[in-house]
Design a protein around this motif. Structure first.
Motif, mmCIF file in Angstrom:
data_model
loop_
_atom_site.group_PDB
_atom_site.id
_atom_site.type_symbol
_atom_site.label_atom_id
_atom_site.label_comp_id
_atom_site.label_asym_id
_atom_site.label_seq_id
_atom_site.Cartn_x
_atom_site.Cartn_y
_atom_site.Cartn_z
ATOM 1 N N ILE A 19 0.862 -1.172 0.000
ATOM 2 C CA ILE A 19 0.000 0.000 0.000
ATOM 3 C C ILE A 19 0.899 1.222 0.000
ATOM 4 O O ILE A 19 1.827 1.332 0.793
ATOM 5 N N LYS A 20 0.629 2.139 -0.885
ATOM 6 C CA LYS A 20 1.392 3.379 -0.985
ATOM 7 C C LYS A 20 0.855 4.401 0.024
ATOM 8 O O LYS A 20 -0.224 4.225 0.590
ATOM 9 N N GLN A 21 1.587 5.493 0.215
ATOM 10 C CA GLN A 21 1.215 6.534 1.164
ATOM 11 C C GLN A 21 -0.206 7.051 0.911
ATOM 12 O O GLN A 21 -0.984 7.209 1.839
ATOM 13 N N ASP A 22 -0.557 7.296 -0.351
ATOM 14 C CA ASP A 22 -1.914 7.768 -0.666
ATOM 15 C C ASP A 22 -2.968 6.730 -0.308
ATOM 16 O O ASP A 22 -4.117 7.077 -0.012
ATOM 17 N N GLY A 23 -2.587 5.456 -0.315
ATOM 18 C CA GLY A 23 -3.509 4.403 0.100
ATOM 19 C C GLY A 23 -3.845 4.511 1.583
ATOM 20 O O GLY A 23 -4.994 4.329 1.983
ATOM 21 N N TYR A 24 -2.832 4.817 2.408
ATOM 22 C CA TYR A 24 -3.080 5.006 3.835
ATOM 23 C C TYR A 24 -3.941 6.246 4.084
ATOM 24 O O TYR A 24 -4.819 6.234 4.945
ATOM 25 N N VAL A 25 -3.697 7.305 3.323
ATOM 26 C CA VAL A 25 -4.535 8.503 3.434
ATOM 27 C C VAL A 25 -5.977 8.140 3.086
ATOM 28 O O VAL A 25 -6.919 8.545 3.768
ATOM 29 N N SER A 26 -6.150 7.334 2.039
ATOM 30 C CA SER A 26 -7.486 6.912 1.629
ATOM 31 C C SER A 26 -8.164 6.078 2.718
ATOM 32 O O SER A 26 -9.355 6.263 3.000
ATOM 33 N N LEU A 27 -7.416 5.179 3.357
ATOM 34 C CA LEU A 27 -7.974 4.367 4.448
ATOM 35 C C LEU A 27 -8.396 5.245 5.626
ATOM 36 O O LEU A 27 -9.482 5.080 6.176
ATOM 37 N N ARG A 28 -7.534 6.198 5.998
ATOM 38 C CA ARG A 28 -7.870 7.088 7.114
ATOM 39 C C ARG A 28 -9.081 7.953 6.782
ATOM 40 O O ARG A 28 -9.942 8.191 7.640
ATOM 41 N N THR A 29 -9.167 8.417 5.541
ATOM 42 C CA THR A 29 -10.323 9.218 5.114
ATOM 43 C C THR A 29 -11.600 8.381 5.166
ATOM 44 O O THR A 29 -12.650 8.854 5.612
#
Length: 136
Positions: free
Chosen positions: A4-14
């Motif tokens: 999972i890339k950094q933007d993927g973690y942002v997407s999960l948190r969102t």
């Protein structure tokens, strides 16, 4: 296996902050005493966020227009729950918060030192923290 890339973690948190919007307050027998909904008053997300500049289009002269938007940059999400004695029939002892998603699934639980509301002016603030890791 894919990472999972950094933007993927942002997407999960969102996703979490947008869809995990109900909290069940429980006693030490795991009985629900109060169910609350994210409202910006008694229940709200209180972790810090970063902002980024985002392109939104061009103005009437053809110049680019940007706006500052917050994003879920913090790997520890914090839901703050503020309760008062007048929220319950008294006395009442609470010891657990459970976050429930939009599909009524229990998705996160936080146990804490039992607290007994004995009068209407008693107040308790719960910091329910969820860690969603980020890559370095």
């Amino acid at each position: 296996m894919a990472e999972i890339k950094q933007d993927g973690y942002v997407s999960l948190r969102t996703f979490i902050t947008s869809n995990w919007t109900n909290v069940s307050i429980r006693n030490d027998q795991d009985e629900e005493l109060k169910k609350l909904t994210l409202d910006g008053n008694k229940v709200k997300w209180t972790h810090s966020k970063l902002t980024k500049e985002e392109y939104v289009g061009d103005d009437k002269y053809g110049d680019p227009v940007y706006r500052q938007t917050e994003y879920e940059s913090n790997q520890t999400l914090e839901l703050t729950i503020t309760l008062k004695g007048l929220d319950f029939t008294l006395p009442k002892t609470v010891s657990r918060s459970v976050i429930i998603d939009n599909a009524e699934n229990e998705v996160s639980a936080e146990d804490f030192q039992p607290f007994t509301f004995e009068n209407a002016n008693d107040e308790l603030t719960i910091k329910h923290k969820i860690q969603v890791p980020a890559i370095a």
